[in-house]
Scaffold this motif. Structure first.
Motif, PDB file in Angstrom:
ATOM      1  N   GLN A  54       0.834  -1.201   0.000  1.00 13.37           N
ATOM      2  CA  GLN A  54       0.000   0.000   0.000  1.00 13.37           C
ATOM      3  C   GLN A  54       0.870   1.253   0.000  1.00 13.37           C
ATOM      4  O   GLN A  54       0.595   2.224  -0.715  1.00 13.37           O
ATOM      5  CB  GLN A  54      -0.905   0.004   1.232  1.00 13.37           C
ATOM      6  N   LEU A  55       1.949   1.224   0.800  1.00 14.56           N
ATOM      7  CA  LEU A  55       2.854   2.361   0.841  1.00 14.56           C
ATOM      8  C   LEU A  55       3.549   2.551  -0.496  1.00 14.56           C
ATOM      9  O   LEU A  55       3.694   3.686  -0.975  1.00 14.56           O
ATOM     10  CB  LEU A  55       3.892   2.158   1.943  1.00 14.56           C
ATOM     11  N   ALA A  56       3.980   1.447  -1.115  1.00 14.81           N
ATOM     12  CA  ALA A  56       4.696   1.540  -2.390  1.00 14.81           C
ATOM     13  C   ALA A  56       3.852   2.251  -3.441  1.00 14.81           C
ATOM     14  O   ALA A  56       4.359   3.097  -4.193  1.00 14.81           O
ATOM     15  CB  ALA A  56       5.082   0.141  -2.866  1.00 14.81           C
ATOM     16  N   LYS A  57       2.592   1.934  -3.491  1.00 15.05           N
ATOM     17  CA  LYS A  57       1.709   2.563  -4.487  1.00 15.05           C
ATOM     18  C   LYS A  57       1.567   4.057  -4.229  1.00 15.05           C
ATOM     19  O   LYS A  57       1.752   4.885  -5.129  1.00 15.05           O
ATOM     20  CB  LYS A  57       0.341   1.900  -4.486  1.00 15.05           C
ATOM     21  N   SER A  58       1.244   4.418  -2.985  1.00 12.16           N
ATOM     22  CA  SER A  58       1.009   5.827  -2.670  1.00 12.16           C
ATOM     23  C   SER A  58       2.302   6.642  -2.723  1.00 12.16           C
ATOM     24  O   SER A  58       2.303   7.779  -3.213  1.00 12.16           O
ATOM     25  CB  SER A  58       0.361   5.951  -1.289  1.00 12.16           C
ATOM     26  N   LEU A  59       3.405   6.076  -2.244  1.00 12.84           N
ATOM     27  CA  LEU A  59       4.680   6.779  -2.282  1.00 12.84           C
ATOM     28  C   LEU A  59       5.142   6.952  -3.716  1.00 12.84           C
ATOM     29  O   LEU A  59       5.663   8.005  -4.101  1.00 12.84           O
ATOM     30  CB  LEU A  59       5.728   6.017  -1.468  1.00 12.84           C
ATOM     31  N   GLY A  60       4.945   5.913  -4.525  1.00 13.40           N
ATOM     32  CA  GLY A  60       5.321   6.009  -5.929  1.00 13.40           C
ATOM     33  C   GLY A  60       4.559   7.108  -6.655  1.00 13.40           C
ATOM     34  O   GLY A  60       5.117   7.838  -7.480  1.00 13.40           O
ATOM     35  N   THR A  66       8.184   4.355  -9.974  1.00 10.79           N
ATOM     36  CA  THR A  66       7.709   3.058  -9.503  1.00 10.79           C
ATOM     37  C   THR A  66       8.438   2.689  -8.221  1.00 10.79           C
ATOM     38  O   THR A  66       9.648   2.870  -8.107  1.00 10.79           O
ATOM     39  CB  THR A  66       7.972   1.979 -10.566  1.00 10.79           C
ATOM     40  N   VAL A  67       7.690   2.196  -7.252  1.00 10.57           N
ATOM     41  CA  VAL A  67       8.281   1.672  -6.021  1.00 10.57           C
ATOM     42  C   VAL A  67       7.880   0.206  -5.929  1.00 10.57           C
ATOM     43  O   VAL A  67       6.696  -0.118  -5.857  1.00 10.57           O
ATOM     44  CB  VAL A  67       7.792   2.433  -4.771  1.00 10.57           C
ATOM     45  N   ILE A 276       6.172  10.070   2.375  1.00  9.52           N
ATOM     46  CA  ILE A 276       5.405   9.158   3.234  1.00  9.52           C
ATOM     47  C   ILE A 276       4.287   9.914   3.939  1.00  9.52           C
ATOM     48  O   ILE A 276       3.164   9.412   4.086  1.00  9.52           O
ATOM     49  CB  ILE A 276       6.344   8.468   4.234  1.00  9.52           C
ATOM     50  N   ARG A 277       4.571  11.134   4.358  1.00 11.63           N
ATOM     51  CA  ARG A 277       3.523  11.962   4.966  1.00 11.63           C
ATOM     52  C   ARG A 277       2.383  12.211   3.974  1.00 11.63           C
ATOM     53  O   ARG A 277       1.199  12.135   4.330  1.00 11.63           O
ATOM     54  CB  ARG A 277       4.101  13.295   5.436  1.00 11.63           C
ATOM     55  N   THR A 278       2.761  12.517   2.733  1.00  8.75           N
ATOM     56  CA  THR A 278       1.748  12.752   1.707  1.00  8.75           C
ATOM     57  C   THR A 278       0.943  11.485   1.457  1.00  8.75           C
ATOM     58  O   THR A 278      -0.288  11.526   1.324  1.00  8.75           O
ATOM     59  CB  THR A 278       2.416  13.228   0.407  1.00  8.75           C
ATOM     60  N   PRO A 283      -6.761   9.364   1.426  1.00  7.85           N
ATOM     61  CA  PRO A 283      -7.854   8.617   2.070  1.00  7.85           C
ATOM     62  C   PRO A 283      -7.781   7.122   1.838  1.00  7.85           C
ATOM     63  O   PRO A 283      -8.019   6.334   2.757  1.00  7.85           O
ATOM     64  CB  PRO A 283      -9.115   9.223   1.437  1.00  7.85           C
ATOM     65  N   GLU A 284      -7.396   6.703   0.620  1.00 13.54           N
ATOM     66  CA  GLU A 284      -7.359   5.268   0.341  1.00 13.54           C
ATOM     67  C   GLU A 284      -6.244   4.573   1.125  1.00 13.54           C
ATOM     68  O   GLU A 284      -6.393   3.434   1.571  1.00 13.54           O
ATOM     69  CB  GLU A 284      -7.198   5.001  -1.157  1.00 13.54           C
ATOM     70  N   PHE A 285      -5.125   5.293   1.315  1.00 10.56           N
ATOM     71  CA  PHE A 285      -4.030   4.706   2.086  1.00 10.56           C
ATOM     72  C   PHE A 285      -4.402   4.610   3.565  1.00 10.56           C
ATOM     73  O   PHE A 285      -4.159   3.595   4.219  1.00 10.56           O
ATOM     74  CB  PHE A 285      -2.763   5.548   1.904  1.00 10.56           C
ATOM     75  N   ARG A 286      -5.025   5.649   4.093  1.00 13.91           N
ATOM     76  CA  ARG A 286      -5.463   5.618   5.490  1.00 13.91           C
ATOM     77  C   ARG A 286      -6.487   4.517   5.720  1.00 13.91           C
ATOM     78  O   ARG A 286      -6.438   3.811   6.731  1.00 13.91           O
ATOM     79  CB  ARG A 286      -6.055   6.976   5.891  1.00 13.91           C
TER      80      ARG A 286
END
Length: 328
Positions: A54-60, A66-67, A276-278, A283-286
């Motif tokens: 989940q983090l890889a998608k949002s951070l990317g 790509t992460v 990571i903060r962003t 909402p989807e990551f939270r």
């Protein structure tokens, strides 16, 4: 030197300085210029893996690159952790660390890296309780049932974990110590195999990360008896704490955090922390984190470093007290 010559040299120096500054800013703006990887020191499918993806998608999305997630399981998280410790400190190799990161220095006789010096803290992702779960077919309906049975039948009950030194392991050892119980520890190479055996009745219980068992609890395959935090979890409002259930001094927090190799430039660490903060604000990551039982708790690198140092100190005392050793 004539005044005109001095002026020309001054102009040349100013031009050079401006060029260097512009080049430095451009170089900084280029990060990241290729894909990043997050190393997960567990098998695919478990809670840490789910959170990392989940983090890889949002951070990317935030970084514009790509992460990818690499699973490097084994050695009580040491194999994957060592891989990142020995990677180039350029911001392209990250570690999804967990509770084991703070415990391994105490429980392992020798590590192939110095935990306190090999990593640069980037950001905490979130914290969650561990959940004491049994199979839905288990006769145990409460912690009191477990305590009574364990005391009446020493050495007969088993608890699984996701490897020596993981939160599932130490949570069980703390339960044994405070309850003065004789329960056999059965380590697995990740949460997936352990949960399958728990559902199948091969082991009696797991002090699992919430992320690893929330779906099975909701599906009725597992029964949650207690959470390990000081207070009840919003995800399991009707499930008591272990402290409420007979062991008043008991508490364990599970956590997920990102580290980079030591020596990673401070501006790169800051950019990753910002990303990571962003990501955590999406909402989807939270929602994804909350479904996995995590409360987002993003802080700065220094804050993460101080927290992990306090965890190391606390658990090293418990490891010594219980005389715990890593499995050979």
């Amino acid at each position: 030197m004539t005044q005109s010559t001095f002026a020309r040299r001054l102009l040349a120096a100013a031009t050079l300085a401006a060029t260097v500054l512009a080049f430095g800013q451009a170089a900084q703006a280029e990060y990241p210029e290729r894909p990043l990887r997050i190393v997960v020191p567990f098998t695919p499918g478990g809670g840490t893996d789910i959170v990392a993806r989940q983090l890889a998608k949002s951070l990317g999305d935030d970084l514009g690159q790509t992460v990818v997630v690499e699973n490097r399981a084994g050695g009580s998280t040491i194999i994957g952790t060592e891989n990142v410790a020995k990677s180039a400190p350029d911001g392209y190799s990250l570690l999804m660390a967990t509770f084991a990161h703070a415990v391994n220095p105490a429980i392992q006789e020798k590590l192939p890296y110095d935990t306190d010096r090999a990593f640069a803290p980037v950001a905490m992702i979130g914290k969650s309780p561990n959940v004491l779960v049994v199979s839905a077919k288990s006769p145990f309906k409460s912690v009191a049932d477990l305590l009574a049975h364990a005391r009446a039948h020493p050495g007969k009950l088993t608890f699984g974990s996701y490897g020596n030194g993981t939160s599932a392991h130490l949570a069980g050892e703390l339960f044994k110590s405070q309850g003065k119980l004789d329960i056999l520890h059965v380590p697995y190479k990740g949460s997936g195999p352990a949960i399958n055996d728990l559902i199948g009745g091969q082991i009696d219980m797991i002090f699992s990360t919430s992320a690893s068992v929330s779906a099975q609890v909701k599906a009725g395959q597992l029964r949650a008896l207690a959470v390990t935090t000081r207070k009840r979890s919003p995800l399991y409002p009707d499930v008591p704490t272990v402290a409420e259930s007979g062991l008043p001094d008991y508490f364990v927090d599970s956590w997920y955090a990102v580290f980079a190799p030591a020596g990673t430039p401070a501006d790169v660490v800051a950019r990753l922390n910002q990303g990571i903060r962003t990501a955590a604000d999406q909402p989807e990551f939270r929602r994804a984190l909350e479904v996995e039982g995590l409360v987002p708790e993003i802080g700065g690198p220094a804050e993460l470093g101080a927290y992990v140092a306090s965890e190391e100190q606390r658990w090293s005392a418990i490891v010594r007290q219980a005389n715990l050793k890593a499995a050979p």
